[in-house]
Design a protein around this motif. Structure first.
Motif, PDB file in Angstrom:
ATOM      1  N   SER A  38       0.832  -1.195   0.000  1.00  0.00           N
ATOM      2  CA  SER A  38       0.000   0.000   0.000  1.00  0.00           C
ATOM      3  C   SER A  38       0.873   1.254   0.000  1.00  0.00           C
ATOM      4  CB  SER A  38      -0.915   0.013   1.237  1.00  0.00           C
ATOM      5  OG  SER A  38      -1.567   1.263   1.364  1.00  0.00           O
ATOM      6  N   ASN A  40      -0.090   3.935   1.220  1.00  0.00           N
ATOM      7  CA  ASN A  40      -0.457   4.675   2.438  1.00  0.00           C
ATOM      8  C   ASN A  40      -0.035   3.976   3.719  1.00  0.00           C
ATOM      9  OD1 ASN A  40      -1.807   6.792   1.044  1.00  0.00           O
ATOM     10  ND2 ASN A  40      -3.564   5.449   0.745  1.00  0.00           N
ATOM     11  N   ASN A  41       0.369   2.716   3.626  1.00  0.00           N
ATOM     12  CA  ASN A  41       0.709   1.963   4.831  1.00  0.00           C
ATOM     13  C   ASN A  41       1.963   1.125   4.581  1.00  0.00           C
ATOM     14  OD1 ASN A  41       0.539   0.842   7.381  1.00  0.00           O
ATOM     15  ND2 ASN A  41      -0.878  -0.787   6.730  1.00  0.00           N
ATOM     16  N   LYS A  43       2.762   4.926   6.177  1.00  0.00           N
ATOM     17  CA  LYS A  43       2.615   6.253   5.600  1.00  0.00           C
ATOM     18  C   LYS A  43       3.960   6.907   5.319  1.00  0.00           C
ATOM     19  CE  LYS A  43      -1.943   7.223   7.574  1.00  0.00           C
ATOM     20  NZ  LYS A  43      -2.754   8.146   8.396  1.00  0.00           N
ATOM     21  N   ARG A  44       4.935   6.621   6.133  1.00  0.00           N
ATOM     22  CA  ARG A  44       6.246   7.247   5.965  1.00  0.00           C
ATOM     23  C   ARG A  44       7.137   6.363   5.097  1.00  0.00           C
ATOM     24  NH1 ARG A  44       8.881   9.060  11.432  1.00  0.00           N
ATOM     25  NH2 ARG A  44       6.995  10.360  11.384  1.00  0.00           N
ATOM     26  N   GLN A  53      12.061   3.498   8.912  1.00  0.00           N
ATOM     27  CA  GLN A  53      11.318   4.621   8.374  1.00  0.00           C
ATOM     28  C   GLN A  53      12.166   5.884   8.384  1.00  0.00           C
ATOM     29  OE1 GLN A  53       7.451   5.054  10.139  1.00  0.00           O
ATOM     30  NE2 GLN A  53       6.698   3.144   9.260  1.00  0.00           N
TER      31      GLN A  53
END
Length: 388
Positions: A38, A40-41, A43-44, A53
């Motif tokens: 994803s 978005n996941n 997010k970083r 991250q």
């Protein structure tokens, strides 16, 4: 410098770094989308090597790559130059679109729809290009998603199609998409007829193997110092890999001279002794190797993802751009195919699929296409006059 000049300079700078920021997001899409991760996941953003991250102050477009000297701050592993290049390329293209399509600067946003739609178009092409180069695929999220945006955008802003009525803009966009898809489909069918298979004959038997080095990657077929991925071989349900074998080993079972026919998920063995043909699936096969004197390998000059890509291009730019894009892509492919050969690097161009060339042709049309067509037509007229 007047306040107006300072403000315009800051706007220009903002537009460039806006594009670079979008390029940073496109790097996430290019890496994650083909792997099924994803966007978005998490997010970083994270380092592909150590998976740590990345904090925001080490993830600034262009600046962070330069300040970190192209290395991860945590594990010191190299960060490919492509990340910096995508950010720079996106920033430059966004700025160029802003300059060309914003109209006269009067602090109004009447140019906004055109610019934003072309920004989306460019971002889709950039993401699709680098995914296609890395994985030889064009994800539907990009091509089908872009097609939807192109159709809706041509209704919202019919000037995208050179129209002023929304319904006519939508019809022109739909026509461009259909012509684009049909044109590439015809080219693919002609390509299958002319170049649809590779045939190799060997004076003495050559060893071959089919293996899957990594579980998350497709199987690999290797013979006579050549290698082909499963995606290289199997594009259609009808595709078959056929070998005339002197020896064949399936798991722990050995066969003598036979003909082996492989499909994407199934296999046939025809022994020369005239015994009954054996059928099996590939699911339980751990080892497949042998010796072959002849091999017939299906191949595809272009994948069906190119159909959807050109349909997307037609939905944004219209049918005239579709015709220009195919010609320009062919010229680009020829140039990029010839130049590396001059330096003995033929493998460089052979690894580039057709999608990036289509994207390049579309961008040439966006900035210079109508002018180039007019220049070429004028030269034809002059030549006809001189011949008379």
């Amino acid at each position: 410098m007047t306040r107006i000049a300072v403000l315009e300079f800051l706007i220009h700078l903002l537009i460039f770094f806006l594009g670079a920021g979008i390029g940073s997001f496109l790097n996430v899409v290019i890496y994650r989308l083909p792997l099924g991760i994803s966007v978005n996941n998490p997010k970083r953003s994270f380092c592909p090597q150590c998976k740590k991250q990345i904090p925001w102050f080490q993830n600034l477009p262009l600046i962070s790559w330069l300040s970190l000297r192209g290395k991860c701050a945590a594990c010191k592993s190299p960060i490919p130059f492509r990340y910096f290049f995508v950010e720079l390329l996106t920033g430059c293209i966004f700025y160029a679109i802003f300059i060309k399509f914003r109209g006269s600067w009067d602090y109004r946003l009447d140019w906004g729809d055109m610019v934003i739609l072309y920004w989306i178009f460019a971002a889709l092409l950039i993401a699709g290009t680098f995914i296609d180069i890395d994985h030889y695929i064009l994800p539907h999220e990009i091509t089908f998603g872009g097609l939807a945006v192109g159709l809706i955008g041509s209704w919202i802003e019919p000037q995208l199609m050179g129209e002023f009525i929304r319904s006519r803009g939508l019809v022109a966009s739909l026509a461009g998409a259909c012509i684009g898809a049909t044109l590439i489909w015809v080219i693919i069918q002609l390509g299958k007829m002319a170049f649809g298979r590779i045939k190799r004959k060997f004076q003495s038997p050559e060893a071959w193997t089919i293996s899957q080095p990594k579980e998350d990657e497709p199987p690999l077929f290797e013979i006579a110092k050549e290698s082909f991925t499963w995606h290289d071989i199997f594009f259609r349900p009808s595709d078959r890999l056929v070998m005339t074998c002197t020896e064949l080993k399936v798991n722990e079972t050995s066969y003598g001279p036979c003909q082996l026919e492989l499909r994407e998920n199934a296999m046939k063995i025809r022994p020369e002794s005239g015994a009954e043909v054996q059928h099996t699936t590939l699911e339980d096969i751990k080892k497949l190797e042998g010796q072959a004197t002849q091999v017939l390998i299906p191949r595809e000059a272009m994948g069906y993802g190119d159909i959807y890509l050109l349909a997307m291009i037609g939905s944004f730019l219209g049918w005239q751009a579709v015709l220009f894009t195919v010609v320009a892509a062919s010229v680009l492919g020829s140039i990029i195919g010839v130049v590396p050969r001059l330096f003995g690097k033929t493998e460089w161009s052979s690894k580039i699929p057709f999608g990036p060339y289509l994207a390049g042709g579309a961008m040439i049309w966006l900035f210079y296409g109508p002018q180039l067509v007019e220049w070429y037509m004028n030269r034809l007229v002059v030549r006809e006059i001189l011949d008379v």
